[in-house]
Design a protein around this motif. Structure first.
Motif, mmCIF file in Angstrom:
data_model
loop_
_atom_site.group_PDB
_atom_site.id
_atom_site.type_symbol
_atom_site.label_atom_id
_atom_site.label_comp_id
_atom_site.label_asym_id
_atom_site.label_seq_id
_atom_site.Cartn_x
_atom_site.Cartn_y
_atom_site.Cartn_z
ATOM 1 N N VAL A 197 -10.997 4.594 -10.186
ATOM 2 C CA VAL A 197 -11.543 5.353 -11.316
ATOM 3 C C VAL A 197 -13.030 5.041 -11.451
ATOM 4 C CG1 VAL A 197 -11.361 5.802 -13.797
ATOM 5 C CG2 VAL A 197 -9.312 5.225 -12.483
ATOM 6 N N ASP A 198 -13.853 6.089 -11.585
ATOM 7 C CA ASP A 198 -15.285 5.866 -11.771
ATOM 8 C C ASP A 198 -15.617 5.671 -13.242
ATOM 9 O OD1 ASP A 198 -15.463 8.376 -13.024
ATOM 10 O OD2 ASP A 198 -16.076 9.398 -11.183
ATOM 11 N N GLU A 199 -16.898 5.476 -13.542
ATOM 12 C CA GLU A 199 -17.306 5.159 -14.914
ATOM 13 C C GLU A 199 -17.054 6.302 -15.892
ATOM 14 O OE1 GLU A 199 -20.742 6.835 -12.587
ATOM 15 O OE2 GLU A 199 -19.223 5.260 -12.297
ATOM 16 N N ARG A 200 -16.863 7.512 -15.403
ATOM 17 C CA ARG A 200 -16.592 8.659 -16.272
ATOM 18 C C ARG A 200 -15.109 8.995 -16.375
ATOM 19 N NH1 ARG A 200 -21.362 13.042 -14.726
ATOM 20 N NH2 ARG A 200 -23.144 11.691 -15.228
ATOM 21 N N GLY A 201 -14.268 8.204 -15.720
ATOM 22 C CA GLY A 201 -12.838 8.449 -15.768
ATOM 23 C C GLY A 201 -12.325 9.346 -14.665
ATOM 24 N N GLY A 202 -13.210 9.795 -13.770
ATOM 25 C CA GLY A 202 -12.781 10.588 -12.630
ATOM 26 C C GLY A 202 -12.219 9.701 -11.535
ATOM 27 N N PHE A 203 -11.646 10.315 -10.526
ATOM 28 C CA PHE A 203 -11.047 9.558 -9.433
ATOM 29 C C PHE A 203 -11.988 9.516 -8.237
ATOM 30 C CE2 PHE A 203 -7.217 11.362 -11.641
ATOM 31 C CZ PHE A 203 -6.841 10.161 -12.221
ATOM 32 N N LEU A 204 -11.932 8.416 -7.509
ATOM 33 C CA LEU A 204 -12.757 8.245 -6.314
ATOM 34 C C LEU A 204 -11.992 7.455 -5.268
ATOM 35 C CD1 LEU A 204 -15.507 5.514 -6.843
ATOM 36 C CD2 LEU A 204 -13.416 5.648 -8.180
ATOM 37 N N TRP A 205 -12.435 7.582 -4.023
ATOM 38 C CA TRP A 205 -11.804 6.853 -2.929
ATOM 39 C C TRP A 205 -12.256 5.397 -2.931
ATOM 40 C CZ3 TRP A 205 -7.852 8.848 -0.373
ATOM 41 C CH2 TRP A 205 -7.753 10.226 -0.202
ATOM 42 N N ILE A 206 -11.303 4.494 -2.683
ATOM 43 C CA ILE A 206 -11.566 3.066 -2.516
ATOM 44 C C ILE A 206 -10.782 2.607 -1.288
ATOM 45 C CG2 ILE A 206 -11.175 0.764 -3.480
ATOM 46 C CD1 ILE A 206 -11.536 1.899 -6.232
ATOM 47 N N GLU A 207 -11.353 1.751 -0.485
ATOM 48 C CA GLU A 207 -10.650 1.251 0.694
ATOM 49 C C GLU A 207 -10.241 -0.206 0.504
ATOM 50 O OE1 GLU A 207 -12.940 1.964 4.206
ATOM 51 O OE2 GLU A 207 -12.972 4.144 3.926
ATOM 52 N N ARG A 208 -9.043 -0.512 0.979
ATOM 53 C CA ARG A 208 -8.512 -1.863 0.949
ATOM 54 C C ARG A 208 -7.972 -2.208 2.331
ATOM 55 N NH1 ARG A 208 -11.039 -2.006 -2.995
ATOM 56 N NH2 ARG A 208 -10.425 -2.499 -5.130
ATOM 57 N N PRO A 209 -8.041 -3.471 2.763
ATOM 58 C CA PRO A 209 -7.477 -3.834 4.071
ATOM 59 C C PRO A 209 -6.027 -3.369 4.184
ATOM 60 C CG PRO A 209 -8.728 -5.667 3.168
ATOM 61 C CD PRO A 209 -8.647 -4.637 2.079
ATOM 62 N N ALA A 210 -5.669 -2.861 5.343
ATOM 63 C CA ALA A 210 -4.336 -2.290 5.548
ATOM 64 C C ALA A 210 -3.259 -3.354 5.422
ATOM 65 C CB ALA A 210 -4.263 -1.633 6.916
ATOM 66 N N ASP A 211 -2.128 -2.960 4.842
ATOM 67 C CA ASP A 211 -0.953 -3.829 4.768
ATOM 68 C C ASP A 211 -0.158 -3.704 6.054
ATOM 69 O OD1 ASP A 211 1.149 -1.599 4.328
ATOM 70 O OD2 ASP A 211 -0.368 -1.210 2.800
ATOM 71 N N ALA A 212 0.932 -4.452 6.146
ATOM 72 C CA ALA A 212 1.720 -4.491 7.379
ATOM 73 C C ALA A 212 2.332 -3.133 7.706
ATOM 74 C CB ALA A 212 2.817 -5.551 7.259
ATOM 75 N N GLN A 213 2.844 -2.429 6.695
ATOM 76 C CA GLN A 213 3.474 -1.132 6.962
ATOM 77 C C GLN A 213 2.487 -0.149 7.567
ATOM 78 O OE1 GLN A 213 3.908 1.871 3.921
ATOM 79 N NE2 GLN A 213 6.093 2.105 4.357
ATOM 80 N N LEU A 214 1.312 -0.050 6.980
ATOM 81 C CA LEU A 214 0.315 0.887 7.484
ATOM 82 C C LEU A 214 -0.185 0.465 8.858
ATOM 83 C CD1 LEU A 214 -1.385 3.406 6.966
ATOM 84 C CD2 LEU A 214 -3.063 1.970 5.794
ATOM 85 N N SER A 215 -0.408 -0.828 9.055
ATOM 86 C CA SER A 215 -0.869 -1.325 10.358
ATOM 87 C C SER A 215 0.130 -0.982 11.457
ATOM 88 C CB SER A 215 -1.081 -2.835 10.296
ATOM 89 O OG SER A 215 -2.114 -3.173 9.393
ATOM 90 N N THR A 216 1.422 -1.170 11.161
ATOM 91 C CA THR A 216 2.455 -0.857 12.143
ATOM 92 C C THR A 216 2.473 0.632 12.454
ATOM 93 O OG1 THR A 216 3.832 -2.714 11.428
ATOM 94 C CG2 THR A 216 4.936 -0.922 12.607
ATOM 95 N N ALA A 217 2.360 1.462 11.426
ATOM 96 C CA ALA A 217 2.384 2.909 11.625
ATOM 97 C C ALA A 217 1.225 3.368 12.502
ATOM 98 C CB ALA A 217 2.343 3.620 10.283
ATOM 99 N N VAL A 218 0.038 2.839 12.273
ATOM 100 C CA VAL A 218 -1.123 3.247 13.060
ATOM 101 C C VAL A 218 -1.024 2.705 14.488
ATOM 102 C CG1 VAL A 218 -3.635 3.073 13.247
ATOM 103 C CG2 VAL A 218 -2.584 3.535 11.035
ATOM 104 N N GLU A 219 -0.496 1.498 14.660
ATOM 105 C CA GLU A 219 -0.300 0.967 16.008
ATOM 106 C C GLU A 219 0.688 1.826 16.794
ATOM 107 O OE1 GLU A 219 -1.805 -1.286 17.710
ATOM 108 O OE2 GLU A 219 -3.127 -1.921 16.107
ATOM 109 N N GLN A 220 1.708 2.345 16.114
ATOM 110 C CA GLN A 220 2.668 3.226 16.786
ATOM 111 C C GLN A 220 2.004 4.526 17.220
ATOM 112 O OE1 GLN A 220 5.732 3.466 13.789
ATOM 113 N NE2 GLN A 220 6.850 1.705 14.610
ATOM 114 N N ILE A 221 1.123 5.050 16.394
ATOM 115 C CA ILE A 221 0.367 6.247 16.779
ATOM 116 C C ILE A 221 -0.441 5.968 18.039
ATOM 117 C CG2 ILE A 221 -1.521 7.796 16.107
ATOM 118 C CD1 ILE A 221 -0.596 7.322 13.170
ATOM 119 N N LYS A 222 -1.125 4.849 18.040
ATOM 120 C CA LYS A 222 -1.962 4.488 19.177
ATOM 121 C C LYS A 222 -1.136 4.306 20.450
ATOM 122 C CE LYS A 222 -5.884 3.225 21.062
ATOM 123 N NZ LYS A 222 -6.948 4.204 21.319
#
Length: 395
Positions: A197-222
């Motif tokens: 959430v930005d200072e005006r209450g709108g939504f914005l993208w934020i990145e966080r280090p990938a968790d195990a589920q996402l890491s596994t899914a992307v490794e399978q794609i690769k």
């Protein structure tokens, strides 16, 4: 993709703000960053507020987008011809059924029933899995108006059938609305794309280090597509740019659940999508997320919560893998144009053309077929996949 969007009304803005407040509360509970899959789930399905849970018109000229059944009867009549062999003789057996997921306005159900009746392949039951009370009401109205004499064969489900059944499952433009996890590949590594959430209450993208589920899914794609994500032949990602895309981690468990009690028959999926290598091609570094509002398509899923549709293109190779894991096999896979041609498009057109009431009706029929089959329209972008269940192999 910059698109000028129509302004929502005051009531629409108020509705959207109520859902935005709910999402902001979840973001706060999540520590300031909510995984995009959860944001998408709330935006589409939050009870009474999400896009598919609230009462505004979604389909057709008065809505936000047009699906193949909304264009007219051609698509349904060809699909009925594909389904008929698996429904014929059902009355002499235990009674074969059609289960339709996400039945929209009810137009596909109405036309399928009428054409299956003409083909002498009516199912014992036609069951619509629909959780939205507003959409159920619209479906009921459509079906009562267009096939009153068949209404006693129709019922509604809140969940996939609990008891074993035989027949066909149909899902037209359903998988594209399953929540997806968004990710970014950078030189520093893999990140989950989240919503803050930005200072005006709108939504914005934020990145966080990938968790195990996402890491596994992307490794399978690769592993499945070694050239995926490669930029300029120098590895996955180099420099300041990122490769952004999505993966539907829900696909396999969702497919297993909706087909779990299908004892004999097949599941048909119609959607826009790519083969695996195309989906994650190096040139597609912005992903496939698309939003629809008043017949405008754009790529910002963080605006207009509850008012716009949010979709991601379907990875059909991933769908095939999910089917295999659920005990199904790929029995057919074609572009929509190929599928229609192989299932009687010429005959459907000839019959409709001969029955058309004037030049305007014949012109509308021709335009319908162009939209359904031209590569620049739906013909190549949409695909049809049939997943078949071996006899008695329900999970």
């Amino acid at each position: 993709m910059r698109v000028e969007l129509p302004e929502p009304s005051a009531d629409e803005r108020a509705h959207s703000e109520r859902l935005a407040a709910l999402i902001r509360a979840e973001i706060a509970q999540a520590g300031g960053a909510l995984d995009f899959a959860r944001h998408m789930e709330l935006a589409l399905y939050a009870p009474g507020l999400g896009y598919y849970s609230a009462g505004a018109t979604k389909f057709g000229a008065a809505g936000d987008f047009v699906t193949a059944p909304e264009l007219g009867f051609v698509f349904a009549r060809c699909l009925a011809r594909a389904l008929a062999p698996e429904l014929e003789g059902g009355a002499a057996d235990r009674g074969r059924e059609v289960v339709e997921l996400g039945p929209g306005s009810g137009s596909l159900a109405a036309e399928l029933l009428l054409e299956l009746e003409r083909l002498d392949a009516l199912p014992a039951r036609y069951r619509l899995l629909e959780r939205s009370a507003d959409l159920r009401a619209r479906q009921r109205e459509t079906l009562q108006a267009r096939c009153t004499h068949l209404f006693d064969r129709i019922d509604w489900l809140d969940a996939p059938p609990a008891a074993s059944w035989q027949g066909v499952l149909v899902a037209n433009e359903v998988i594209d609305a399953l929540p997806v996890r968004a990710f970014a590949l950078r030189e520093e590594g893999l990140f989950a794309r989240c919503v803050g959430v930005d200072e005006r209450g709108g939504f914005l993208w934020i990145e966080r280090p990938a968790d195990a589920q996402l890491s596994t899914a992307v490794e399978q794609i690769k592993a499945l597509s070694p050239n995926s994500f490669i930029v300029g032949g120098e590895g996955w990602v180099r420099g300041r740019s990122a490769y952004c895309s999505e993966v539907c981690t829900l696909l396999s468990p969702w497919l297993a659940e909706v087909t779990r009690t299908l004892e004999r028959g097949s599941a048909w999926f119609i959607d826009y999508g790519y083969a695996h290598g195309e989906y994650y091609a190096p040139a597609r570094s912005a992903g496939t997320l698309r939003c629809h509002w008043r017949h405008r398509a754009h790529d910002d899923p963080l605006i207009l919560p509850g008012l716009q549709d949010i979709t991601a293109w379907v990875d059909f190779d991933a769908l095939a893998c999910a089917g295999e894991a659920a005990g199904l096999t790929v029995a057919a896979h074609a572009t929509q144009a190929q599928f229609l041609i192989e299932n009687g498009l010429d005959e459907v057109f000839a019959r409709a053309h001969s029955q058309a009431g004037g030049e305007a009706a014949r012109y509308a029929l021709a335009q319908q077929i162009k939209r359904l089959t031209l590569p620049s329209e739906m013909g190549e972008r949409f695909r049809v996949m049939k997943l078949a269940r071996k006899d008695g192999a329900a999970g």
